[in-house]
Design a protein around this motif. Structure first.
Motif, PDB file in Angstrom:
ATOM      1  N   THR A 175      59.007  44.034  61.835  1.00  0.00           N
ATOM      2  CA  THR A 175      60.457  44.097  61.977  1.00  0.00           C
ATOM      3  C   THR A 175      60.862  43.769  63.412  1.00  0.00           C
ATOM      4  O   THR A 175      61.845  43.045  63.642  1.00  0.00           O
ATOM      5  CB  THR A 175      60.980  45.496  61.591  1.00  0.00           C
ATOM      6  N   LYS A 413      62.777  53.621  46.526  1.00  0.00           N
ATOM      7  CA  LYS A 413      63.711  52.873  47.382  1.00  0.00           C
ATOM      8  C   LYS A 413      62.966  51.886  48.276  1.00  0.00           C
ATOM      9  O   LYS A 413      63.433  50.766  48.502  1.00  0.00           O
ATOM     10  CB  LYS A 413      64.531  53.845  48.240  1.00  0.00           C
ATOM     11  N   THR A 414      61.806  52.304  48.781  1.00  0.00           N
ATOM     12  CA  THR A 414      61.000  51.410  49.617  1.00  0.00           C
ATOM     13  C   THR A 414      60.539  50.197  48.814  1.00  0.00           C
ATOM     14  O   THR A 414      60.603  49.054  49.285  1.00  0.00           O
ATOM     15  CB  THR A 414      59.777  52.150  50.180  1.00  0.00           C
ATOM     16  N   GLU A 416      61.911  48.902  46.185  1.00  0.00           N
ATOM     17  CA  GLU A 416      63.042  48.025  45.894  1.00  0.00           C
ATOM     18  C   GLU A 416      63.376  47.139  47.097  1.00  0.00           C
ATOM     19  O   GLU A 416      63.628  45.938  46.952  1.00  0.00           O
ATOM     20  CB  GLU A 416      64.261  48.863  45.506  1.00  0.00           C
ATOM     21  N   ALA A 417      63.348  47.742  48.292  1.00  0.00           N
ATOM     22  CA  ALA A 417      63.643  46.970  49.511  1.00  0.00           C
ATOM     23  C   ALA A 417      62.560  45.934  49.780  1.00  0.00           C
ATOM     24  O   ALA A 417      62.852  44.804  50.188  1.00  0.00           O
ATOM     25  CB  ALA A 417      63.785  47.922  50.704  1.00  0.00           C
ATOM     26  N   SER A 420      63.065  42.966  47.709  1.00  0.00           N
ATOM     27  CA  SER A 420      64.115  42.090  48.255  1.00  0.00           C
ATOM     28  C   SER A 420      63.571  41.223  49.382  1.00  0.00           C
ATOM     29  O   SER A 420      63.931  40.043  49.493  1.00  0.00           O
ATOM     30  CB  SER A 420      65.289  42.940  48.769  1.00  0.00           C
ATOM     31  N   VAL A 421      62.700  41.804  50.236  1.00  0.00           N
ATOM     32  CA  VAL A 421      62.090  41.016  51.319  1.00  0.00           C
ATOM     33  C   VAL A 421      61.213  39.908  50.739  1.00  0.00           C
ATOM     34  O   VAL A 421      61.246  38.759  51.195  1.00  0.00           O
ATOM     35  CB  VAL A 421      61.255  41.912  52.261  1.00  0.00           C
ATOM     36  N   GLY A 424      63.279  37.204  49.503  1.00  0.00           N
ATOM     37  CA  GLY A 424      63.810  36.449  50.634  1.00  0.00           C
ATOM     38  C   GLY A 424      62.791  35.485  51.213  1.00  0.00           C
ATOM     39  O   GLY A 424      63.133  34.367  51.605  1.00  0.00           O
ATOM     40  N   ASP A 437      66.694  43.735  55.023  1.00  0.00           N
ATOM     41  CA  ASP A 437      65.896  44.379  53.975  1.00  0.00           C
ATOM     42  C   ASP A 437      64.659  45.070  54.540  1.00  0.00           C
ATOM     43  O   ASP A 437      64.218  46.102  54.015  1.00  0.00           O
ATOM     44  CB  ASP A 437      65.483  43.345  52.925  1.00  0.00           C
ATOM     45  N   GLU A 440      65.751  48.382  55.745  1.00  0.00           N
ATOM     46  CA  GLU A 440      65.982  49.262  54.607  1.00  0.00           C
ATOM     47  C   GLU A 440      64.669  49.838  54.095  1.00  0.00           C
ATOM     48  O   GLU A 440      64.563  51.029  53.800  1.00  0.00           O
ATOM     49  CB  GLU A 440      66.684  48.487  53.488  1.00  0.00           C
ATOM     50  N   ALA A 441      63.640  48.976  54.012  1.00  0.00           N
ATOM     51  CA  ALA A 441      62.315  49.427  53.568  1.00  0.00           C
ATOM     52  C   ALA A 441      61.728  50.417  54.570  1.00  0.00           C
ATOM     53  O   ALA A 441      61.142  51.442  54.194  1.00  0.00           O
ATOM     54  CB  ALA A 441      61.380  48.232  53.410  1.00  0.00           C
TER      55      ALA A 441
END
Length: 470
Positions: A175, A413-414, A416-417, A420-421, A424, A437, A440-441
């Motif tokens: 990140t 939730k992790t 799901e994020a 999304s990554v 992407g 994202d 978020e993760a």
């Protein structure tokens, strides 16, 4: 995490309420030792402040010149204590009067009454425990079976915290590199290797899925496995409950519809807690009270993890059994068909009734059918063994078992994020969009151990469930 400074010193009775041989009163905070020294006198006259940490001292508690009790005091100096602060533990006689008098005396000398879970909250804030370990303390206290205890101890001693933290640090690094790219956006450079990021995401995804899959098993170990006993009236449900517990838990009668409300009790089998529920007999009836019992039975079955469906093949039709199972079935319900009263028919063996039932139900609804007699202990023990086997099959491939619903939700939730990554990356999105994202993760993953600035409301909810004094 650096130690947090709390200006006030807290106190609470840490043992269970009521009379006992001894009681323990705990102090924690900057003035814990000085407050104790105001009321505690050693025969030698030495102060607690002058003593070594992790030492035990005999003496007496005085209110002015009045002797309250002879006690033993445990001394734990910061930072090597449960809370990371100075901690005093006074072991006094278990009289409720003595406990309250000593507590009032400590409050008069500058301590404040602790809130529920505040000692463990301070341990978390001072870096002695991460959030998942702190929550496990409450689970250890509440554990009612060997299996629940083992899961809680595993988590309290670190559990998956180290593994989660390692994955989190790797995610932080990527990140940060993605964020760095944004500072050089005009130069069109990539600091974060996209293929390496994709490999890391797959690794995190695999480990989190394995841990999340263990939740179904871990949660029932923690709460106890709900087992509903159902069937037509007079199928022998109450007799089975009595046979399982080897005592008369339910009234047994030849009159159909005797059980009109659910009867519940717990039984420990091989270290695992089972919550057995004897329900009202399933049938059409005009009796209003019995109808209410049948509706409540269906509600209990809807919440059960295992269903023991009893039938007497001389008093039922295969179509009735098939219809009931299809009606009562719900997601992930384990159904065990139990032919009862086999002693009346020469034992349990293959017959047209059972063949028809299993032909219709096997695969989608159940693969398990057995026979019992409530008067034959061997068949009851065989049924218990079948229950143990079904629960063992629920266990996931993960060595670590997740039993906390908050941790499970954070993992979902992790995941799901992370999804999304990954999407992407496939679409070739820019670093600024990937960073959203990734953050978020990272946030969701960090919620598990509390390696972020956790919202005060979240902490209040978690530690508010603790008992006073812990």
């Amino acid at each position: 995490m650096t130690s947090a400074y709390h200006p006030d010193t807290i106190v609470a009775i840490s043992t269970a309420q009521g009379i006992g041989a001894i009681a323990v009163i705990r102090l924690s905070g900057h003035e814990a030792i000085s407050i104790a020294d105001k009321v505690f006198k050693k025969p030698t006259g030495e102060s607690l402040a002058s003593q070594h940490s992790h030492s035990v001292h005999f003496g007496a508690i005085y209110h002015g010149e009045r002797l309250l009790d002879e006690v033993v005091v445990g001394l734990f100096k910061n930072p090597k204590s449960y809370t990371g602060e100075d901690v005093i533990e006074i072991s006094c006689h278990g009289s409720v009067y003595i406990q309250q008098e000593i507590l009032k005396l400590l409050l008069q000398n500058g301590a404040r009454l602790a809130n529920p879970g505040e000692f463990t909250l301070r341990a978390f804030l001072n870096g002695k425990l991460d959030l998942s370990q702190a929550e496990a303390v409450a689970d250890v206290i509440a554990s009612e079976s060997q299996a629940a205890h083992e899961v809680a101890i595993q988590q309290m001693r670190g559990g998956f915290s180290t593994e989660i933290e390692d994955l989190r640090q790797q995610l932080i690094n990527f990140t940060a590199l993605i964020e760095l790219e944004l500072d050089f956006s005009e130069e069109d450079v990539e600091f974060a290797n996209r293929s390496e990021l994709e490999k890391l995401l797959i690794t995190i995804q695999s480990k989190l899925k394995s841990l999340a899959d263990s939740f179904a098993y871990g949660n029932v170990l923690k709460e106890g496995i709900p087992v509903a006993i159902a069937g037509k009236p007079n199928a022998g449900k109450s007799s089975l409950l009595n046979a399982l517990f080897k005592e008369e838990k339910a009234i047994v009668s030849d009159i159909a519809g005797t059980t009109r409300d659910a009867i519940e009790d717990t039984l420990i089998l091989k270290g695992i807690k089972y919550r057995f529920i004897d329900t009202a007999g399933l049938r059409e009836t005009s009796d209003q009270i019995e109808s209410m019992g049948i509706e409540r039975a269906k509600e209990k079955i809807a919440k059960a993890k295992i269903l023991l469906y009893l039938y007497d093949r001389m008093d039922s039709a295969p179509e009735e059994v098939i219809r009931d199972i299809k009606t009562l079935n719900h997601d992930k319900l384990i159904v065990i068909l139990v032919e009862n009263k086999i002693d009346q028919y020469g034992g349990f063996f293959e017959n047209d009734f059972n063949t028809q039932v299993m032909t219709e139900l096997s695969g989608k609804y159940t693969n398990t059918l057995t026979g019992i007699s409530c008067f034959d202990e061997a068949t009851i023990n065989a049924l218990k063994g079948l229950l143990e086997w079904e629960v063992s099959e629920m266990k996931s491939s993960s060595e670590v078992v997740v039993a906390n619903v908050r941790h499970y939700n954070a993992m979902i939730k992790t995941l799901e994020a992370i999804g999304s990554v990954q999407q992407g990356l496939e679409e070739g999105l820019s670093g600024d969009l990937l960073a959203v994202d990734l953050k978020e993760a990272l946030y969701a993953l960090s919620e598990i151990t509390g390696a972020i600035d956790v919202d005060k409301d979240i902490l209040g909810t978690i530690f508010g469930k603790f008992c006073i004094g812990k």
